[in-house]
Design a protein around this motif. Structure first.
Motif, PDB file in Angstrom:
ATOM      1  N   ALA A  19     -10.375   0.088 -12.138  1.00 60.63           N
ATOM      2  CA  ALA A  19      -9.052   0.264 -11.529  1.00 60.63           C
ATOM      3  C   ALA A  19      -8.671  -1.004 -10.767  1.00 60.63           C
ATOM      4  CB  ALA A  19      -9.071   1.464 -10.597  1.00 60.63           C
ATOM      5  N   PRO A  22      -5.328  -3.047  -5.079  1.00 59.43           N
ATOM      6  CA  PRO A  22      -3.957  -3.226  -4.598  1.00 59.43           C
ATOM      7  C   PRO A  22      -3.668  -4.701  -4.304  1.00 59.43           C
ATOM      8  CG  PRO A  22      -5.067  -1.487  -3.376  1.00 59.43           C
ATOM      9  CD  PRO A  22      -6.105  -2.167  -4.219  1.00 59.43           C
ATOM     10  N   PRO A  28      -4.105   2.431  -3.808  1.00 64.81           N
ATOM     11  CA  PRO A  28      -3.770   2.555  -5.221  1.00 64.81           C
ATOM     12  C   PRO A  28      -3.367   3.966  -5.637  1.00 64.81           C
ATOM     13  CG  PRO A  28      -6.130   2.200  -4.951  1.00 64.81           C
ATOM     14  CD  PRO A  28      -5.504   2.055  -3.597  1.00 64.81           C
ATOM     15  N   VAL A  38      -0.072   7.866  -8.172  1.00 63.82           N
ATOM     16  CA  VAL A  38      -0.614   6.532  -8.413  1.00 63.82           C
ATOM     17  C   VAL A  38       0.477   5.494  -8.165  1.00 63.82           C
ATOM     18  CG1 VAL A  38      -1.710   4.990 -10.082  1.00 63.82           C
ATOM     19  CG2 VAL A  38      -2.282   7.426 -10.080  1.00 63.82           C
ATOM     20  N   SER A  39       0.136   4.504  -7.347  1.00 63.78           N
ATOM     21  CA  SER A  39       1.056   3.405  -7.051  1.00 63.78           C
ATOM     22  C   SER A  39       1.420   2.658  -8.326  1.00 63.78           C
ATOM     23  CB  SER A  39       0.400   2.426  -6.072  1.00 63.78           C
ATOM     24  OG  SER A  39       0.154   3.053  -4.834  1.00 63.78           O
ATOM     25  N   GLN A  41       1.718   0.289 -11.269  1.00 65.03           N
ATOM     26  CA  GLN A  41       0.770  -0.593 -11.957  1.00 65.03           C
ATOM     27  C   GLN A  41       1.588  -1.597 -12.760  1.00 65.03           C
ATOM     28  OE1 GLN A  41      -2.833  -0.104 -11.486  1.00 65.03           O
ATOM     29  NE2 GLN A  41      -1.704   0.919  -9.848  1.00 65.03           N
ATOM     30  N   SER A  73      -3.670   1.051 -17.097  1.00 70.55           N
ATOM     31  CA  SER A  73      -4.032   0.869 -15.687  1.00 70.55           C
ATOM     32  C   SER A  73      -3.821   2.154 -14.888  1.00 70.55           C
ATOM     33  CB  SER A  73      -3.227  -0.272 -15.057  1.00 70.55           C
ATOM     34  OG  SER A  73      -3.617  -1.508 -15.595  1.00 70.55           O
ATOM     35  N   GLN A  77      -6.691   4.087 -12.722  1.00 73.43           N
ATOM     36  CA  GLN A  77      -6.545   4.549 -11.331  1.00 73.43           C
ATOM     37  C   GLN A  77      -6.822   6.046 -11.236  1.00 73.43           C
ATOM     38  OE1 GLN A  77      -6.480   2.719  -8.819  1.00 73.43           O
ATOM     39  NE2 GLN A  77      -5.445   0.825  -9.334  1.00 73.43           N
ATOM     40  N   GLU A 148       4.827   3.659 -12.090  1.00 76.93           N
ATOM     41  CA  GLU A 148       4.068   4.532 -11.202  1.00 76.93           C
ATOM     42  C   GLU A 148       3.999   5.911 -11.847  1.00 76.93           C
ATOM     43  OE1 GLU A 148       7.077   6.333  -7.965  1.00 76.93           O
ATOM     44  OE2 GLU A 148       6.860   4.151  -7.824  1.00 76.93           O
TER      45      GLU A 148
END
Length: 154
Positions: A19, A22, A28, A38-39, A41, A73, A77, A148
């Motif tokens: 993962a 950040p 993340p 999830v933030s 990517q 990604s 995460q 996201e």
């Protein structure tokens, strides 16, 4: 032992990377109950960031490939959020996709389809989700796409 989802990803020629860390002052992902947020990517591959403006530097197809990398990604995460057991996934709930594109470019949904199509191919019905696909005048580090996601887990 490899789980069902990672076996399916391997069949598609995809191995989840570690993962990504950040890039600024945020975490993340955040887990609340059975939901994982999830933030964003950003588009990157083994060579580094996938940069450029779709509609000028990149084609729609290249943008879709960048979006697929974002989805990979996102799954990485999610795996981290599930302490390595990505088979805890119940479903993909929502994606919000941002496309670094020219002012006259209008195919943002086709770009984000690169992520959506991949998630459905990899996860079946659990990969079907609600979604937004919007244009951005610029994205961090000049990347082509940022996505996201919200996932439901067990």
């Amino acid at each position: 032992m490899t789980g069902k989802i990672e076996t399916r990803l391997a069949e598609l020629g995809v191995t989840l990377p570690d993962a990504p860390a950040p890039a600024a002052n945020y975490v993340p992902f955040v887990t609340i109950g059975d939901m994982v947020y999830v933030s964003g990517q950003v588009s990157a591959d083994d060579s580094g960031f996938i940069t450029g403006k779709v509609g000028a530097d990149l084609t729609t197809e290249q943008g879709a490939a960048a979006a697929k990398r974002c989805a990979i990604s996102l799954l990485a995460q999610l795996k981290a959020a599930c302490d390595g057991d990505i088979d805890r996934l119940v479903r993909v709930v929502k994606l919000v996709g941002f496309v670094n594109s020219t002012a006259d470019y209008t195919e943002q949904p086709k770009v984000i389809n690169g992520a959506s199509d991949f998630l459905v191919e990899a996860l079946g019905d659990a990969g079907r989700h609600a979604r937004s696909a919007v244009s951005a005048a610029a994205l961090p580090l000049g990347v082509a796409v940022e996505i996201e996601a919200i996932f439901q887990i067990k």
